[in-house]
Design a protein around this motif. Structure first.
Motif, PDB file in Angstrom:
ATOM      1  N   ASN A  80       0.817  -1.214   0.000  1.00 41.76           N
ATOM      2  CA  ASN A  80       0.000   0.000   0.000  1.00 41.76           C
ATOM      3  C   ASN A  80       0.852   1.266   0.000  1.00 41.76           C
ATOM      4  O   ASN A  80       0.498   2.266  -0.640  1.00 41.76           O
ATOM      5  CB  ASN A  80      -0.950  -0.006   1.198  1.00 41.76           C
ATOM      6  N   PRO A  85      -0.885   8.039  -4.244  1.00 35.50           N
ATOM      7  CA  PRO A  85      -2.107   8.356  -3.498  1.00 35.50           C
ATOM      8  C   PRO A  85      -3.381   8.285  -4.343  1.00 35.50           C
ATOM      9  O   PRO A  85      -4.424   7.841  -3.842  1.00 35.50           O
ATOM     10  CB  PRO A  85      -1.852   9.785  -2.993  1.00 35.50           C
ATOM     11  N   TRP A  88      -4.958   4.709  -4.544  1.00 37.77           N
ATOM     12  CA  TRP A  88      -5.473   4.027  -3.356  1.00 37.77           C
ATOM     13  C   TRP A  88      -6.918   3.556  -3.519  1.00 37.77           C
ATOM     14  O   TRP A  88      -7.232   2.406  -3.176  1.00 37.77           O
ATOM     15  CB  TRP A  88      -5.348   4.954  -2.147  1.00 37.77           C
ATOM     16  N   GLY A  92      -5.791   0.004  -3.538  1.00 41.64           N
ATOM     17  CA  GLY A  92      -5.463  -0.246  -2.138  1.00 41.64           C
ATOM     18  C   GLY A  92      -5.967  -1.623  -1.711  1.00 41.64           C
ATOM     19  O   GLY A  92      -7.036  -2.058  -2.137  1.00 41.64           O
TER      20      GLY A  92
END
Length: 214
Positions: A80, A85, A88, A92
């Motif tokens: 992760n 970002p 995610w 994720g």
């Protein structure tokens, strides 16, 4: 697998995540000394996996909690953290896991038995889902009464009973069942595990080599 039905997760992305999940499971099992001789072939559950580990002195139940789960959590953290970002929501990977022991049956259609029913019900219990939603850790574990009483409460191999909370209660097969929740929080500090490959190694490190996993 959390949010497996999210509309952001297209079929190709689901395929990626399944590949990562199987890779992490195999690596974490090697960490606990679990090989093909000690484990039946994985049974795929779409967004999850059923792993059946044979009762054997070579694989004490202790190592499922003291090595397998911490290593799986560490691998999830590592994966992760490596995501941008903005990826995610789509890529994720966070998991609910259950450890239980009992008798399992098999026919040409697959595995079945009360022990599997109990494990699946514990895994899908509302408190377990809420626990994962309420933490940043990538994995939440629930263990059955059998595992708690034979392994956790004796604190074998550095297992801390204080980190297991009796927050799961449900009825299965006419009986009241209880599960203990555990959230691994040390994964960020763990280094990669050195796989255990022999019963000798297991006995050298484990105070409960007479225990076995199922």
């Amino acid at each position: 697998m959390e949010r497996s039905t999210s509309p952001l997760r297209t079929n190709p992305i689901k395929g990626e995540l399944r590949g990562h999940l199987y890779r992490m499971l195999e690596q974490a099992m090697a960490c606990a000394g679990i090989g093909t001789r000690q484990c039946d072939p994985f049974e795929d559950r779409g967004d999850g996996v059923l792993a059946l580990i044979h009762p054997s002195d070579h694989v004490p139940k202790t190592y499922l909690l003291s090595r397998f789960i911490p290593e799986l959590s560490r691998l999830l953290v590592e994966y992760n953290l490596g995501l941008p970002p903005d990826e995610w929501p789509r890529r994720g990977l966070r998991l609910r896991a259950v450890v239980h022991a009992g008798e399992i049956h098999h026919d040409r259609h697959g595995y079945f038995g009360e022990a599997i029913d109990v494990a699946c019900r514990l895994l899908d219990a509302r408190p377990v889902k809420k626990a994962l939603q309420g933490v940043t850790a990538p994995l939440v574990l629930v263990v059955s009464k059998e595992i708690f009483e034979t392994v956790v409460k004796h604190e074998y191999d550095g297992i801390s009973m204080a980190t297991y909370q009796p927050d799961v209660r449900l009825h299965v097969a006419g009986q009241r069942r209880q599960g203990w929740l555990h959230i691994p929080t040390e994964a960020m500090e763990l280094r990669a595990c050195e796989p255990l490959a022999s019963a000798r190694a297991l006995r050298r490190f484990s105070p409960e080599a007479d225990h076995s996993a199922a």
